[in-house]
Design an enzyme around this catalytic site. Structure first.
Site, PDB file in Angstrom:
ATOM      1  N   TYR A   1       0.843  -1.208   0.000  1.00 30.87           N
ATOM      2  CA  TYR A   1       0.000   0.000   0.000  1.00 30.87           C
ATOM      3  C   TYR A   1       0.873   1.250   0.000  1.00 30.87           C
ATOM      4  O   TYR A   1       2.015   1.188   0.437  1.00 30.87           O
ATOM      5  CB  TYR A   1      -0.879   0.026   1.240  1.00 30.87           C
ATOM      6  CG  TYR A   1      -2.052  -0.918   1.244  1.00 30.87           C
ATOM      7  CD1 TYR A   1      -2.391  -1.683   0.131  1.00 30.87           C
ATOM      8  CD2 TYR A   1      -2.845  -1.058   2.388  1.00 30.87           C
ATOM      9  CE1 TYR A   1      -3.466  -2.546   0.160  1.00 30.87           C
ATOM     10  CE2 TYR A   1      -3.930  -1.907   2.425  1.00 30.87           C
ATOM     11  CZ  TYR A   1      -4.233  -2.653   1.310  1.00 30.87           C
ATOM     12  OH  TYR A   1      -5.310  -3.513   1.346  1.00 30.87           O
TER      13      TYR A   1
ATOM     14  N   PHE B   1     -13.621  -2.669   0.176  1.00 30.27           N
ATOM     15  CA  PHE B   1     -14.439  -2.180  -0.943  1.00 30.27           C
ATOM     16  C   PHE B   1     -15.881  -1.921  -0.510  1.00 30.27           C
ATOM     17  O   PHE B   1     -16.802  -1.986  -1.334  1.00 30.27           O
ATOM     18  CB  PHE B   1     -14.417  -3.155  -2.129  1.00 30.27           C
ATOM     19  CG  PHE B   1     -13.067  -3.343  -2.761  1.00 30.27           C
ATOM     20  CD1 PHE B   1     -12.209  -2.273  -2.949  1.00 30.27           C
ATOM     21  CD2 PHE B   1     -12.640  -4.601  -3.166  1.00 30.27           C
ATOM     22  CE1 PHE B   1     -10.964  -2.446  -3.546  1.00 30.27           C
ATOM     23  CE2 PHE B   1     -11.405  -4.782  -3.765  1.00 30.27           C
ATOM     24  CZ  PHE B   1     -10.562  -3.708  -3.953  1.00 30.27           C
TER      25      PHE B   1
ATOM     26  N   GLY C   1     -17.637  -0.598  -3.758  1.00 24.19           N
ATOM     27  CA  GLY C   1     -18.436  -1.664  -4.333  1.00 24.19           C
ATOM     28  C   GLY C   1     -17.751  -2.321  -5.511  1.00 24.19           C
ATOM     29  O   GLY C   1     -16.542  -2.555  -5.512  1.00 24.19           O
TER      30      GLY C   1
END
Length: 306
Positions: free
Chosen positions: A73, A225, A229
Site C-alpha cells: 500500500y 471495498f 463496491g
C-alpha cells in the site's frame, strides 16, 4: 458506475468521541470505524507522502485507533479497470514517520501474501513479516492477515505465520480473501481473530455466510471495498438510487450510508474506509453516528449481487 465527484450532501456533524462505538479485534478494543491506507496516495497515485503523514495524524486526532495497511500500500487503479492496481509500497514507512512513537491504544493491522510475482511461498513469509516490522518500527505486529490468492489450502502458509506468532513477532493472526474452508484450515493451527473479505451494499454478498460465521465464533469481520463496491480499485463511491434516497433522508453522504449499512450487519463488523482527503476522512469517521431505520436496512439488504 462510479461517482468520484464530491456530492452535494452535508456530512453529519458529529465528533468522533460521540460517533465511535467499540468492538474487538483479538484482545484489543477499537473503534468500529478505522482507517485503511489503501487510498493514502489519493486517486492518481502521486507520491504525496507529506500530505499522507498529515492525514494519518488527523485520523488519530479524530479518534481512529485501528489502522489497516499492507507492505504494497498505497495503491491506485491506474488502468481504470476494477481489478487492476499499482502498489506504491510506502504506506508502512509513512505510518512510522507520522505516528511513531505510537499511541498505546493504536492497533495497526497489516497483511502479507501478495507480491509482484504473485502469491508468496510459505518460505517467503518470514521476510515479508520482518520487512513490515522494520518499516513500521515495531518489535511485534498487532495483527497480521494472510491474504491468500488462489490457494486451495492455507494451512502451510498459516502455519508459518503461527510459528512467527509463537516467536513473539506477531500478536494476532487473521485471514483475508478467504472462503469458509480456509477459515477451518487456519483454526486447526492457531486462533483467527479477524477475516477481511470484499463486502458492501449490493456487493460481495457471497460473503454473508463468512460474516455470520465470524459473528458466531467471536471473530471480527472487516469488509473491504465497502464504499467503492464493484468499482473496487477504481475508487470513488458506488452510485445507487436507493443509497442516494436514504442519504437524502439523513442529510448524509452516500459513503456514510454505505459505511453505516456495513456496521449494521453485526457488532463484530469493523469498517476501514480509505481516502486521501481530509474532508472525506472526517465524513467517514462521522458515519458512526448514522443510525439507519429497520426499513432502510431492509431496503439496502435487498440490493444483492448474487
Amino acid at each position: 458506475m462510479q461517482n468520484s465527484q464530491k456530492n452535494a450532501f452535508l456530512p453529519i456533524n458529529l465528533s468522533s468521541q460521540n460517533a465511535q462505538r467499540k468492538s474487538s479485534i483479538g484482545d484489543r478494543r477499537v473503534g468500529r470505524i478505522g482507517f485503511g491506507t489503501k487510498r493514502l496516495a489519493g486517486g492518481n497515485g502521486h507520491d504525496a507522502q507529506d500530505q499522507a503523514m498529515a492525514l494519518l495524524r488527523r485520523a488519530v486526532e479524530l479518534g481512529v485507533d485501528h489502522i489497516d495497511t499492507a507492505g504494497f500500500y498505497p495503491t491506485y487503479g491506474g488502468s481504470g479497470k476494477a481489478t487492476d492496481f499499482t502498489g506504491l509500497g510506502w504506506a508502512n514507512e509513512v505510518i512510522r514517520r507520522a505516528l511513531a512513537p505510537y499511541p498505546e491504544e493504536l492497533v495497526i493491522a497489516t497483511k502479507v501474501g501478495p507480491t509482484e510475482a504473485g502469491m508468496a511461498s510459505p518460505e517467503q513469509l518470514p521476510a515479508l513479516v520482518e520487512k513490515d516490522l522494520r518499516n513500521l518500527g515495531r518489535d511485534t505486529l498487532d495483527v497480521v492477515y494472510l491474504r491468500q490468492q488462489g490457494l486451495d489450502s492455507v494451512a502451510e502458509h498459516f502455519g508459518v505465520l503461527a510459528e512467527l506468532r509463537d516467536k513473539g513477532l506477531i500478536r494476532h493472526l487473521a485471514l483475508s480473501n478467504v472462503r469458509i474452508h480456509h477459515i477451518a484450515q487456519a483454526q486447526a493451527i492457531a486462533p483467527v481473530v479477524a477475516v477481511q473479505n470484499r463486502y458492501g451494499v449490493g456487493f460481495g454478498r457471497v460473503n454473508d455466510e463468512v460474516l455470520d460465521l465470524c459473528g458466531e465464533q467471536g471473530m471480527a469481520f472487516v469488509p473491504f471495498f465497502a464504499v467503492t463496491g464493484a468499482g473496487r480499485e477504481v475508487g470513488g463511491v458506488a452510485v445507487d438510487d436507493v443509497v442516494l434516497a436514504i442519504a437524502r433522508e439523513h442529510g448524509a453522504t452516500p459513503a456514510q450510508i454505505r459505511i453505516a449499512w456495513a456496521l449494521s450487519r453485526g457488532d463484530h463488523v469493523l469498517a476501514i474506509p480509505g481516502t486521501g482527503s481530509r474532508d472525506h476522512l472526517a465524513e467517514n469517521v462521522a458515519a458512526g453516528g448514522v443510525h439507519l431505520s429497520p426499513e432502510q436496512i431492509a431496503a439496502l439488504d435487498k440490493l444483492r449481487d448474487d
